[in-house]
Design a protein around this motif. Structure first.
Motif, short mmCIF file in Angstrom:
data_model
loop_
_atom_site.label_atom_id
_atom_site.label_comp_id
_atom_site.label_asym_id
_atom_site.label_seq_id
_atom_site.Cartn_x
_atom_site.Cartn_y
_atom_site.Cartn_z
N GLN A 181 -7.96 2.36 -3.81
CA GLN A 181 -6.80 1.56 -3.42
C GLN A 181 -6.84 1.26 -1.93
OE1 GLN A 181 -5.29 0.45 -5.87
NE2 GLN A 181 -4.17 1.90 -7.14
N VAL A 182 -7.22 2.26 -1.13
CA VAL A 182 -7.24 2.04 0.31
C VAL A 182 -8.33 1.03 0.67
CG1 VAL A 182 -7.58 3.15 2.54
CG2 VAL A 182 -6.29 4.32 0.78
N LEU A 196 0.84 -1.21 0.00
CA LEU A 196 0.00 0.00 0.00
C LEU A 196 0.87 1.25 0.00
CD1 LEU A 196 -2.98 1.11 0.28
CD2 LEU A 196 -2.38 1.48 2.67
N LYS A 214 2.51 10.56 -9.65
CA LYS A 214 1.60 11.05 -10.69
C LYS A 214 1.22 12.50 -10.44
CE LYS A 214 -0.19 6.66 -12.24
NZ LYS A 214 -1.25 5.67 -12.10
N ASN A 215 1.29 12.94 -9.16
CA ASN A 215 1.06 14.35 -8.87
C ASN A 215 2.33 15.19 -8.93
OD1 ASN A 215 -1.67 14.12 -8.57
ND2 ASN A 215 -1.56 13.69 -6.37
N GLN A 227 -7.33 11.25 -9.39
CA GLN A 227 -6.30 10.49 -8.67
C GLN A 227 -6.75 10.21 -7.25
OE1 GLN A 227 -2.85 9.95 -9.58
NE2 GLN A 227 -2.36 11.49 -11.08
N LYS A 228 -7.37 11.24 -6.63
CA LYS A 228 -7.80 11.09 -5.25
C LYS A 228 -8.83 9.98 -5.15
CE LYS A 228 -7.08 14.90 -2.22
NZ LYS A 228 -7.21 16.35 -2.32
N GLU A 254 -9.21 7.51 -7.15
CA GLU A 254 -8.54 6.24 -7.37
C GLU A 254 -7.83 5.78 -6.12
OE1 GLU A 254 -6.92 5.23 -10.91
OE2 GLU A 254 -5.44 3.86 -10.07
N MET A 255 -7.19 6.73 -5.43
CA MET A 255 -6.46 6.40 -4.21
C MET A 255 -7.42 5.85 -3.15
SD MET A 255 -3.34 6.31 -3.46
CE MET A 255 -3.11 5.22 -2.07
N TYR A 264 1.19 7.33 -6.33
CA TYR A 264 0.16 8.37 -6.35
C TYR A 264 0.83 9.74 -6.33
CZ TYR A 264 -3.44 11.36 -4.19
OH TYR A 264 -4.31 12.37 -3.89
N VAL A 284 1.94 2.10 -3.32
CA VAL A 284 0.84 2.70 -4.10
C VAL A 284 0.77 4.20 -3.80
CG1 VAL A 284 -1.66 2.79 -4.39
CG2 VAL A 284 -0.52 0.60 -4.29
N TYR A 285 0.91 4.56 -2.52
CA TYR A 285 0.93 5.97 -2.15
C TYR A 285 2.07 6.70 -2.85
CZ TYR A 285 -2.74 6.48 1.32
OH TYR A 285 -3.96 6.59 1.92
#
Lengths: 205, 105, 618
Positions: B24-25, A80, A90-91, B17-18, B20-21, A87, A83-84
């Motif tokens: 994911q959580v 996880l 991508k930003n 993106q948010k 999507e995140m 994330y 994944v963060y």
């Protein structure tokens, strides 16, 4: 076709904005297809030999649920956190990406520490080694190859983080981080089968 | 492209993106729950005939989550990738089946 | 960097150029050269085997040496001769056929080559260091775990190195085909050789890991005292057989599919007709690949897997005859009504069809699991797989060499010598192996050092040995042809056959470093032929002339491979003396250190500038 690797704001996914990035992404995925067969062969060998203890300790005598559970949680969480990290990539937020990858590395290191502890525990307390029995050989080979993948992943990540610490994110290194993340998830996938097939099933039967 | 436009796109992108995140959580939470169920089922000493299929199914679903969400196999442009991964899984399955049936012990 | 620097260079500069090259065409040529070298080695081993069997109870070589000969012959021919030569074709031709300037991973491509080469050299060094492997090319445990000396250790490490290299090559081709097809080159416009490269690469990707695991288990048993195949500690030697054949059977399709691809290029070109049943050819290729993975246990019918397993694998095996039959009929239908030009390349293709069909037929016979108990481990099996591998793969390689020689080396091979070589080899091949079907049916077992007289085997074996010398003569003529052409041959035109259909014939022979000055626009299947039919002499460019981005060369692939090569000696000899672990670690440091350098040092490649390109003649 420009070969400027600087990051402009309109780039959606820096990992796949260049040809090299796309190649790396596909190449790693295909490699994982091969790895699937590699680990399947190890799993199959283990399943064939798991009861061949040759009078040595069996899986029920050896395994304990608590340790495996902690290891599982560590590795799942590291999935996880990566994944963060992606994330934030991508930003275009390099600092946060490095931070989350750093946490990923620490969790992976923790997993590795427990695995080393586990192996020494079996060897010293049960004299259960690689050479004890066919079961021993198969167990250490399967779990050890997974551990080896973790070691490789950690070295890869460390090299990436150190190398790019001062350079920031670019279209040149973003694909490298991204392929690492995919690889790291795959390690987790293999572990899910290891804790299920080796440990949990080993406790049951 | 003007600066304002870029900002607009960026905010839209960030929103996506948010979201999507968040998925994911949720995926992660489900994976942890599955793991817990599997460990508890084994720890509670459930009958072997039920517990083995159960934990195997939980593992498969969990791995599906990893592939489709964490590794983005659900996204567009992953057609070739998924066919090759499924190819690998197919051969993996055949190999495991062989080694649990016909290695002649 | 200017391309005009490819003028006259000294030997050292040329050597350095090849050591550091990441150009797929040069790597392809190196694969061909190295493969040819190992082909000759394997051929000499084959001759020694045949001389030993020329008469009953011969004592030309000892029993132990005979075992080493058969092992090295098989392993060398499969892993170090046939596969690399096919990889050479893939490297040299496939990127040109899809209209690409390069491959996806030029560095990895070069690393794959050097790993293969050093793996092959490593295994052959065993001849000089205490004896070659002697457990057969299949290395069955427990024979392979208990074989004394270090021969089998060389086998394990050599195959491990070259296997890793091949896997890299496979991934490189897959990504190249998926991402780098030129403008308009859709999947269903790809030439058949590209398709078979693609499918063979998938097979490499899925088959080699099984071998890797098998070799690891063998390595651990031999070197580190594990018990995978040690029955006393609960081990199971059938595991080796399964892993080996899960790899080994797809491996024969890794070999034969590219050969099919080569024939699918040659037959339309020299029949002046498009390939008959293009889509069914693609479909059949995939079907063969899929079924090829489901039939490995037909090598193990006599192990005792039980009637259910044997029946399933028998049915699967026979099913492969269907897609293969589709291909045979498509080739025949391509020639039907075409204006056929018979030259050396076409001769090999024509010789292939009946030869391979015989091999396919005996394959179906062997696939009948009940009958297989009679054929198993006899010369019938030897005859069968030489019919498919020589009659299919080697004929394919030789056909491809004639066909693409001008594209690789800029000169057309001599036709007369090509035809002489074909007839010598073709006659020799059938003399050698046809009679072996009957030797096998009469009960002559494979891998035996001697046979007894007055059992009806004398004449057959004599004929077989005579045939082997015909094949050797054919090979020698072919080598003379190469030397003669290199020295005397005239420079080849872009399309020396006049009837080339695919993109590689639209560019100069040999192809320039960047392949296409401007990427060509592909308007359909056989794009170059389409342009010719529209009266164009060259492809329509799909882009304006611009700078071309090229990867930088690197010596690191060689260094990495040498590192693993050194480490292999450490693995092999640490069993005798633990101080060899130093060598192991030193090798690993070299290899991993170089990998680290590669990963830490940025490499953005370079550009060939537009101005330099404009100076180049077309």
């Amino acid at each position: 076709m420009s070969h400027d690797h600087s990051l402009s704001p309109e780039i959606h996914d820096p990992a796949k904005a260049t040809h090299e990035g796309k190649h790396k992404y596909l190449g790693l995925w295909f490699f994982l297809g091969g790895e699937t067969v590699l680990f399947a062969s190890f799993f199959a060998t283990y399943l064939a030999l798991r009861n061949s203890t040759a009078g040595g300790p069996s899986s029920q005598e050896l395994f304990g649920l608590e340790l495996v559970f902690v290891m599982t949680i560590l590795l799942l969480t590291s999935s996880l956190t990566s994944v963060y990290a992606i994330y934030h990539m991508k930003n275009h937020d390099f600092k946060k990406m490095q931070l989350w990858f750093g946490i990923t590395a620490l969790l992976g290191l923790g997993f590795l520490g427990f695995e080393i502890y586990e192996f020494t525990h079996y060897i010293t307390d049960y004299s259960f080694t690689f050479r004890s029995s066919a079961f021993g050989s198969a167990f250490y080979t399967l779990v050890g190859f997974h551990g080896g993948h973790v070691v490789f992943g950690l070295s890869w990540l460390t090299a990436l983080m150190v190398r790019n610490a001062k350079r920031g994110l670019s279209l040149y290194n973003a694909p490298k981080y991204n392929t690492f993340a995919i690889y790291w998830h795959f390690i987790d996938v293999v572990w899910v089968f290891i804790f299920t097939v080796v440990y949990l099933m080993g406790m049951v039967s | 492209m003007t600066g304002a436009n870029i900002n607009k796109i960026n905010s839209f992108k960030k929103q996506k993106q948010k979201e999507e995140m968040k998925h994911q959580v949720i995926t992660f939470a489900l994976m942890i729950i599955f793991t817990l169920v599997a460990f508890i089922a084994v720890g509670a000493g459930m009958n072997k005939t039920y517990v083995i299929p159960l934990i195997l199914i939980l593992a498969l679903v969990q791995v599906g989550f990893q592939f489709y969400y964490f590794m983005h196999m659900k996204d567009k442009g992953h057609e070739v990738i998924s066919s090759l991964i499924y190819g690998g899984i197919w051969i993996a399955a055949v190999t495991v089946l062989t080694f649990t049936t016909i290695i002649w012990w | 960097m200017s391309i005009a620097s490819t003028q006259k260079k000294g030997f050292g500069a040329i050597l350095w150029d090849y050591l550091t090259t990441v150009d797929h065409k040069k790597i392809g040529n190196m694969y061909l050269a190295a493969g040819a070298f190992f082909f000759l080695l394997g051929g000499i081993e084959a001759l020694i085997i045949r001389i030993q069997l020329i008469k009953p109870e011969n004592d030309f070589i000892s029993a132990g040496l005979y075992n080493e000969m058969i092992t090295m012959h098989g392993t060398t021919m499969i892993f170090f001769a046939a596969m690399p030569m096919l990889l050479g074709f893939m490297n040299g031709v496939m990127p040109l056929q899809i209209g690409a300037r390069d491959v996806a991973f030029p560095f990895l491509n070069s690393l794959g080559f050097w790993l293969f080469l050093l793996g092959g050299i490593l295994m052959n060094l065993s001849w000089f260091f205490g004896g070659a492997p002697d457990a057969g090319w299949t290395g069955y445990a427990p024979l392979s775990t208990s074989s004394p000396g270090h021969g089998l250790d060389y086998y394990v490490m050599g195959l491990q190195l070259s296997g890793a290299g091949t896997l890299m090559g496979g991934i490189n081709f897959l990504v190249t085909i998926v991402t780098m097809r030129g403008p308009g080159m859709t999947y269903m416009r790809m030439p058949l050789f590209t398709w078979t490269t693609f499918v063979a690469s998938i097979l490499i990707l899925f088959a080699f890991p099984a071998l890797t695991v098998g070799l690891f288990l063998l390595q651990f048993d031999r070197m580190f005292g594990s018990a995978f195949f040690d029955v006393a500690l609960g081990g199971n030697s059938v595991i080796w057989q399964h892993l080996f054949w899960i790899f080994g059977h797809p491996e024969v399709y890794i070999l034969i599919l590219p050969a099919f691809g080569i024939f699918s290029e040659i037959i339309p070109t020299f029949s002046k007709k498009r390939l008959f049943g293009y889509s069914s050819m693609v479909f059949a290729t995939f079907l063969i690949a899929f079924l090829g993975f489901m039939v490995w246990a037909h090598h193990m019918f006599t192990v005792g897997l039980g009637p259910v397993a044997n029946s399933i694998f028998a049915v699967g095996t026979m099913a492969i005859a269907v897609p293969t039959g589709i291909k045979i009929f498509n080739w025949l239908a391509t020639m039907w009504g075409g204006s056929i030009k018979i030259n050396s390349a076409m001769l090999w293709a024509l010789g292939f069809i009946p030869s391979f069909t015989i091999g396919g037929m005996t394959g179906v016979m062997l696939g009948a699991s009940t009958a297989d108990f009679q054929y198993h481990d006899t010369y019938f099996v030897i005859a069968h797989f030489h019919y498919v591998i020589v009659g299919g793969v080697v004929f394919g390689i030789l056909a491809g060499l004639h066909y693409w020689w001008p594209k690789f080396f800029g000169k057309v091979l001599n036709e007369t010598m090509g035809k002489i070589a074909f007839w010598l080899f073709f006659i020799g091949f059938h003399l050698t192996f046809f009679i072996q079907h009957f030797l096998g049916l009469m009960g002559m077992p494979r891998r035996y050092w001697v046979f007894l007289e007055n059992q009806g085997l004398d004449t057959g074996n004599l004929i077989s040995t005579i045939g082997a010398f015909f094949m050797a003569a054919g090979s020698i003529v072919f080598i003379i042809n190469i030397i003669y052409t290199t020295a005397k041959g005239e420079k080849a035109a872009n399309d020396p056959w006049g009837t080339g259909r695919t993109l590689e014939w639209a560019i100069s022979s040999p192809a320039p470093e960047y392949n296409f000055k401007q990427l060509p626009l592909v308007r359909g299947l056989d794009p170059y032929w389409i342009e010719k039919m529209d009266g164009n002499t060259k492809m329509t460019p799909a882009e304006p002339l611009d700078d071309i981005h090229m990867p930088n060369g690197s010596i690191l692939p060689v260094v990495i491979s040498i590192g693993f090569f050194i480490a292999s000696f450490g693995f092999i000899y640490q069993v005798d003396n633990k101080s060899w672990l130093i060598v192991l670690f030193a090798g690993m440091v070299i290899a991993i250190g170089s990998m680290l350098i590669r990963s830490l040092k940025d490499d953005h490649g370079h550009h060939i500038h537009k101005e330099d390109l404009e100076k180049e003649a077309d």
